[in-house]
Motif scaffolding. Structure first.
Motif, short mmCIF file in Angstrom:
data_model
loop_
_atom_site.label_atom_id
_atom_site.label_comp_id
_atom_site.label_asym_id
_atom_site.label_seq_id
_atom_site.Cartn_x
_atom_site.Cartn_y
_atom_site.Cartn_z
N GLY A 84 7.29 -0.28 -2.15
CA GLY A 84 5.86 -0.55 -2.10
C GLY A 84 5.30 -0.84 -3.47
O GLY A 84 4.47 -1.75 -3.64
N ARG A 85 5.76 -0.07 -4.46
CA ARG A 85 5.27 -0.30 -5.82
C ARG A 85 5.73 -1.66 -6.35
O ARG A 85 5.00 -2.33 -7.08
CB ARG A 85 5.76 0.82 -6.75
N ARG B 78 3.45 -4.16 -4.82
CA ARG B 78 2.14 -4.06 -5.48
C ARG B 78 2.17 -4.72 -6.85
O ARG B 78 1.21 -5.41 -7.24
CB ARG B 78 1.75 -2.58 -5.61
N SER C 292 0.81 -1.22 0.00
CA SER C 292 0.00 0.00 0.00
C SER C 292 0.84 1.27 0.00
O SER C 292 0.31 2.37 -0.12
CB SER C 292 -0.94 0.01 1.22
N SER C 293 2.16 1.12 0.14
CA SER C 293 3.05 2.30 0.15
C SER C 293 3.31 2.77 -1.27
O SER C 293 3.34 1.98 -2.21
CB SER C 293 4.37 1.95 0.83
N VAL C 294 3.56 4.07 -1.42
CA VAL C 294 3.72 4.63 -2.75
C VAL C 294 5.18 4.73 -3.17
O VAL C 294 5.46 5.08 -4.33
CB VAL C 294 3.07 6.03 -2.83
N HIS C 295 6.12 4.42 -2.27
CA HIS C 295 7.52 4.48 -2.67
C HIS C 295 7.88 3.26 -3.52
O HIS C 295 7.05 2.35 -3.72
CB HIS C 295 8.44 4.59 -1.45
N GLN C 296 9.14 3.20 -3.99
CA GLN C 296 9.52 2.17 -4.94
C GLN C 296 9.33 0.76 -4.40
O GLN C 296 8.81 -0.11 -5.10
CB GLN C 296 10.99 2.36 -5.38
N GLN D 14 -7.71 -2.54 1.97
CA GLN D 14 -6.96 -3.27 0.95
C GLN D 14 -7.89 -4.14 0.09
O GLN D 14 -9.05 -4.33 0.42
CB GLN D 14 -5.88 -4.15 1.61
N THR E 23 -2.96 -6.01 5.45
CA THR E 23 -1.83 -5.99 4.52
C THR E 23 -1.71 -7.31 3.79
O THR E 23 -1.71 -8.38 4.40
CB THR E 23 -0.52 -5.70 5.28
#
Length: 372
Positions: free
Chosen positions: A40-41, A44, A34-38, A223, A231
């Motif tokens: 996390g991406r 995802r 759910s994180s938007v940093h690398q 989520q 998570t």
């Protein structure tokens, strides 16, 4: 102690190499999906690739796949989340379903099966004949986990849809063994589990068809498109995606499992006349044999086979350390002499000819010891 022979694939299949390798690689990604940093991406991306693989396997749409902790949660989400809370609804379940379906809601109506283990379509028609059922869910599994009986899902869909009802199909024992094709066949909700196919334990999925909106039963985070808070498990989901992606290439293994099952049953009939193959003349998948030694408790057979180094399951479920008579076999009208004396032998992707040989030798010794 001889080398272990594993014949309990319906309980849990050994981990396939591709699932292990993919899951281990995903463990190296430390980010929260759910994180938007690398990081996390990257996590995802792993989940979304697996979502595509699950959708392809079940014949659904990628955006309609929801990951869960396994089939039990998936079945509960499918049934308990069928309509928004507070609205009237009706749930009809096949009487030979897994307990996670039978016990999902307390007011479910039971759809009986005939003596061959196949659902009574005429009875379902009568259950739905009195009105137009817009908030009704009919739950019928694709393949029975104890007997291997294949249910007529296309007929169930036709009858249910004619009455305005929706259909949930627990496809846990079908996935990887036969096509599911939910959109093509009009199945409204499908549930599957990773570890029955050789994926990691603790991962499952729900796939919904167009126009089916479920109500979340686990909240607090949003989520899985708000349908399953908490998570996600990227490693487990990645392993599930890997086995889903590889399933179409396992046709030879499916054929081999049927060959082994058929050889086992022929030998049992010829050499142990007292044995009973349950649902022998019913439509069945090729990797499951449910065999009974009348009068010999299933738990005794399982323990004796385990001492021989062979893993099989009782045809009955365990609860609080007590073996119960199989509800599946009772629903088929079989007496306690059969339903309390049946064991399940199930084959899979890594089964071998020598597994059958070893089982037969041990089963013969057991039958001779107990006088069957």
């Amino acid at each position: 102690m001889p080398d272990k022979i594993y014949l309990d694939y319906n309980a849990s299949a050994p981990l396939k190499p591709e699932a292990r390798d993919t899951a281990v690689a995903a463990l190296g990604i430390g980010g929260n999906p759910s994180s938007v940093h690398q990081s996390g991406r990257e996590a995802r991306a792993i989940i979304e690739r697996a979502r595509e693989d699950v959708a392809i396997l079940v014949g659904g749409r990628t955006q309609d796949v929801i990951f869960t902790s396994g089939a039990t949660e998936a079945n509960n989400l499918a049934i308990r989340g069928f309509v928004p809370e507070g609205e009237p609804r009706r749930v009809i379940v096949n009487g030979t379903e897994h307990p996670s379906v039978l016990e999902a809601v307390g007011d479910a109506e039971h759809l009986p099966v005939k003596a061959d283990g196949v659902v009574d379509i005429g009875f379902l028609q009568r259950m739905l004949a009195d009105r137009d059922w817009r908030n009704c869910l009919v739950s019928v599994m694709a393949v029975n986990n104890e007997t291997g009986v294949v249910q007529p899902i296309d007929e169930v869909v036709a009858v249910a849809h004619a009455a305005g009802a929706k259909v949930h199909c627990d496809a846990v024992q079908a996935a990887g063994h036969m096509p599911i094709d939910m959109l093509e066949r009009g199945i409204d909700i499908v549930t599957i589990s990773a570890h029955k196919m050789g994926g990691p334990r603790g991962v499952g999925a729900v796939a919904t068809g167009p126009g089916v909106a479920l109500n979340a039963i686990i909240r607090g985070g949003g989520q899985e498109r708000g349908m399953r808070s908490g998570t996600e498990n990227p490693a487990g989901i990645a392993g599930m995606g890997a086995v889903c992606a590889s399933a179409p290439s396992y046709g030879p293994n499916v054929a081999k499992a049927r060959e082994l099952r058929d050889r086992l049953e022929v030998a049992l009939r010829e050499t142990i006349p007292a044995s009973v193959i349950v649902a022998a003349n019913s439509p069945r998948v090729g990797h499951v044999c449910c065999v009974a030694l009348p009068g010999v408790p299933a738990e005794t057979q399982v323990m004796m086979m385990d001492l021989e180094g062979i893993a099989v399951s009782a045809g009955a479920a365990c609860s609080s350390g007590k073996i119960k008579t199989s509800h599946v076999l009772r629903e088929m009208g079989l007496g306690d002499d059969i339903s309390g004396s049946a064991i399940r032998v199930s084959f899979g992707w890594n089964s071998r000819d020598e597994d059958v040989d070893g089982f037969l030798e041990a089963f013969h010794r057991m039958a001779a010891r107990i006088g069957s």
